[in-house]
Design an enzyme around this catalytic site. Structure first.
Site, PDB file in Angstrom:
ATOM      1  N   LYS A  22       1.036  -1.012   0.237  1.00  0.00           N
ATOM      2  CA  LYS A  22       0.373  -0.418  -0.042  1.00  0.00           C
ATOM      3  C   LYS A  22       0.724   1.328   0.108  1.00  0.00           C
ATOM      4  O   LYS A  22       0.155   1.779  -0.605  1.00  0.00           O
ATOM      5  CB  LYS A  22      -0.785   0.406   0.995  1.00  0.00           C
ATOM      6  N   ASN A  23       2.026   1.289   0.793  1.00  0.00           N
ATOM      7  CA  ASN A  23       2.728   2.509   1.128  1.00  0.00           C
ATOM      8  C   ASN A  23       3.594   2.841  -0.382  1.00  0.00           C
ATOM      9  O   ASN A  23       4.542   3.577  -0.517  1.00  0.00           O
ATOM     10  CB  ASN A  23       4.040   2.446   2.469  1.00  0.00           C
ATOM     11  N   ARG A  92      -3.980   9.755   4.924  1.00  0.00           N
ATOM     12  CA  ARG A  92      -3.059  11.146   4.550  1.00  0.00           C
ATOM     13  C   ARG A  92      -2.346  10.958   2.986  1.00  0.00           C
ATOM     14  O   ARG A  92      -2.218  12.159   2.643  1.00  0.00           O
ATOM     15  CB  ARG A  92      -1.990  10.981   5.355  1.00  0.00           C
ATOM     16  N   CYS A 116      -5.334   8.061  10.116  1.00  0.00           N
ATOM     17  CA  CYS A 116      -5.160   7.916  11.143  1.00  0.00           C
ATOM     18  C   CYS A 116      -5.108   8.387  11.852  1.00  0.00           C
ATOM     19  O   CYS A 116      -3.821   9.035  12.382  1.00  0.00           O
ATOM     20  CB  CYS A 116      -4.077   6.476  11.783  1.00  0.00           C
ATOM     21  N   ARG A 121       2.123  14.243  12.605  1.00  0.00           N
ATOM     22  CA  ARG A 121       2.048  14.288  11.559  1.00  0.00           C
ATOM     23  C   ARG A 121       2.097  15.814  10.683  1.00  0.00           C
ATOM     24  O   ARG A 121       1.445  15.914   9.516  1.00  0.00           O
ATOM     25  CB  ARG A 121       1.518  13.790  10.075  1.00  0.00           C
ATOM     26  N   PRO A 122       2.677  16.989  10.892  1.00  0.00           N
ATOM     27  CA  PRO A 122       2.525  18.164  10.990  1.00  0.00           C
ATOM     28  C   PRO A 122       2.500  17.915   8.880  1.00  0.00           C
ATOM     29  O   PRO A 122       3.627  17.791   8.467  1.00  0.00           O
ATOM     30  CB  PRO A 122       3.120  19.498  11.187  1.00  0.00           C
ATOM     31  N   VAL A 123       2.539  19.302   8.141  1.00  0.00           N
ATOM     32  CA  VAL A 123       2.637  19.697   7.117  1.00  0.00           C
ATOM     33  C   VAL A 123       3.757  20.214   6.891  1.00  0.00           C
ATOM     34  O   VAL A 123       4.542  20.902   5.760  1.00  0.00           O
ATOM     35  CB  VAL A 123       1.366  20.048   5.933  1.00  0.00           C
ATOM     36  N   ASP A 124       3.908  21.293   7.739  1.00  0.00           N
ATOM     37  CA  ASP A 124       5.171  22.236   7.206  1.00  0.00           C
ATOM     38  C   ASP A 124       6.179  22.320   6.367  1.00  0.00           C
ATOM     39  O   ASP A 124       7.299  22.518   6.019  1.00  0.00           O
ATOM     40  CB  ASP A 124       5.197  22.770   8.950  1.00  0.00           C
ATOM     41  N   ASP A 306       5.444   0.776  11.687  1.00  0.00           N
ATOM     42  CA  ASP A 306       4.115   0.318  11.398  1.00  0.00           C
ATOM     43  C   ASP A 306       4.320  -0.943  12.151  1.00  0.00           C
ATOM     44  O   ASP A 306       3.014  -2.269  11.705  1.00  0.00           O
ATOM     45  CB  ASP A 306       3.980   0.858   9.668  1.00  0.00           C
ATOM     46  N   ILE A 328       9.064   7.346  16.847  1.00  0.00           N
ATOM     47  CA  ILE A 328       8.656   8.175  15.572  1.00  0.00           C
ATOM     48  C   ILE A 328       6.897   9.137  14.710  1.00  0.00           C
ATOM     49  O   ILE A 328       7.547  10.134  15.301  1.00  0.00           O
ATOM     50  CB  ILE A 328       8.075   6.866  14.421  1.00  0.00           C
ATOM     51  N   ARG A 398      -8.115  -0.927   5.137  1.00  0.00           N
ATOM     52  CA  ARG A 398      -7.147   0.190   4.416  1.00  0.00           C
ATOM     53  C   ARG A 398      -5.724  -0.235   4.226  1.00  0.00           C
ATOM     54  O   ARG A 398      -5.229   0.104   3.348  1.00  0.00           O
ATOM     55  CB  ARG A 398      -7.038   1.487   5.627  1.00  0.00           C
TER      56      ARG A 398
END
Length: 420
Positions: A22-23, A92, A116, A121-124, A306, A328, A398
């Protein structure tokens, strides 16, 4: 809402074919936006996230066709540069369309992501990287609005932390940028390398694949290709842990052991047998109780976050005390309370979980909080006495293809009850 039921106590024995990752499939499908030509992917897993991404690509102008495990994507023209909240909030990885849209169309409007609940997990880091490449970015009403009127420009971008998503996004964006982009402290995960190899087959110029420094020389355009998605190392690791948990013997088919070697090393340390052959990994246990073993999650090639929840489930019945450290994500111990319902003895101390092994687990009704936590509950239930009911199994859908079918083929007493 569907539920999964498991009567535990059966040894797993047999072979399990490992599906495409999937990843890996998600960034690969996203990369198809970079060209007007057809791009065909094989070994694509049939998962909720894959279907959701196909829907999003359709909104953007792609024609997505599935035939068995193959998916062909054609995007002659991007008809919309807006990735709506209704889809992006579901998972995400959909946020990664920001890179290809900005590279090909020089503009994008992408909703802030969902997925999830395992940490912020910021997008900066995405934004800062694209800004270094010349993008003008604003955050308005929950959307990232990005423009690069003259196109993206090559730049040196050093990420303060290793991020798979940031590496995916910036690498895709850089393929059509003017000049050379250097990504320092890039992620080295197998899924990142798989994307890079696919982009190269589409005409991209990328050096340093598999290392922490990627050099991408932008090209004028990319062309179509056919690419096979790599096997899912997290699925493989999960079934390896399940085999060790039940004292069984399972052969994982179609895998590359090097992609989850850290997990196999921890299993060996705990007392499980691991035999590696070309394209196969055999996991077995000689009947003795496993030994408590410590684990620390790290970026690749370290022990994967994971698999942390699944490994914790394994340690619940190991002899002694094990310490599991999560480095993580700051909120990835949500499965601890549910494992306690089986009778597990786990205490939390900041980013560490201390697991004191018990003789056996007992079945209980439990509820999944995220994708990997769901898998941990399955692992625990396979060994627990009695019948376990797992709720919120949409998380499993998922990331695990045909989970019940694969486990049943190895002797598990598992079934799904459809919501009425």
């Amino acid at each position: 809402m569907d539920t999964i039921h498991i009567r535990g106590g059966r040894r797993l024995s047999g072979s399990i074919p490992i599906s495409g990752a999937k990843n890996a499939a998600l960034p690969l499908m996203t990369a198809a936006l970079l060209t007007a030509d057809p791009v065909k992917f094989t070994n694509v897993p049939a998962l909720t996230d894959v279907r959701s991404l196909a829907k999003l690509l359709g909104v953007l102008g792609s024609d997505v066709q599935r035939d068995g495990d193959s998916v062909t994507i054609v995007t002659p023209e991007i008809t919309s540069t807006t990735a709506p909240y209704e889809i992006v909030s579901q998972f995400r990885a959909s946020f990664w369309v920001l890179g290809p849209l900005l590279a090909r169309c020089h503009e994008a409007k992408v909703s802030l992501p969902g997925g999830c609940a395992i940490g912020a997990r910021p997008v900066d880091l995405y934004i800062k990287g694209l800004q270094k490449m010349g993008a003008e970015i604003d955050l308005i009403e929950g959307y990232v609005l990005a423009k690069a009127p003259g196109g993206l420009k090559g730049a040196v971008v050093r990420s303060p932390i290793v991020s798979v998503g940031v590496t995916h996004t910036l690498m895709m964006a850089a393929t059509l940028a003017e000049g050379e982009t250097v990504l320092e402290n890039a992620a080295r995960e197998p899924e990142v390398s798989d994307l890079a190899h696919c982009l190269v087959s589409m005409g991209a110029k990328i050096q340093g694949i598999g290392t922490s420094t990627l050099r991408i020389e932008g090209v004028e355009k990319l062309h179509g290709t056919t690419h096979r998605v790599i096997a899912d190392r997290i699925e493989a690791g999960t079934y390896a842990i399940a085999a060790a948990m039940t004292g069984g013997e399972v052969t994982l088919e179609g895998v590359n052991a090097e992609t989850f070697d850290a997990a196999l090393s921890v299993l060996r340390a705990a007392g499980a047998g691991v035999d590696v052959q070309q394209g196969q990994v055999r996991i077995y246990r000689n009947g003795e109780r496993l030994q408590a073993t410590n684990a620390v999650t790290q970026v690749f090639p370290g022990f994967p976050t994971d698999l942390q929840a699944q490994f914790m489930a394994l340690m619940t019945t190991a002899e002694g005390e094990s310490e599991i450290t999560e480095t993580i994500f700051e909120n990835r111990f949500m499965h601890v309370q549910e494992l306690a319902r089986f009778g597990a003895d786990i205490s939390l101390h900041g980013d560490k979980a201390l697991v004191r092994g018990v003789e056996k687990l007992k079945a209980a009704p439990v509820m999944a909080s995220d994708l990997r936590a769901s898998a941990a509950l399955v692992v625990a239930a396979l060994a627990a006495e009695g019948e376990t009911t797992i709720n919120r199994v949409y998380h499993l859908d998922r990331g695990f293809e045909r989970l019940e079918e694969k486990l049943r083929a190895c002797g598990a007493d598992i079934w799904r009850a459809k919501a009425s």
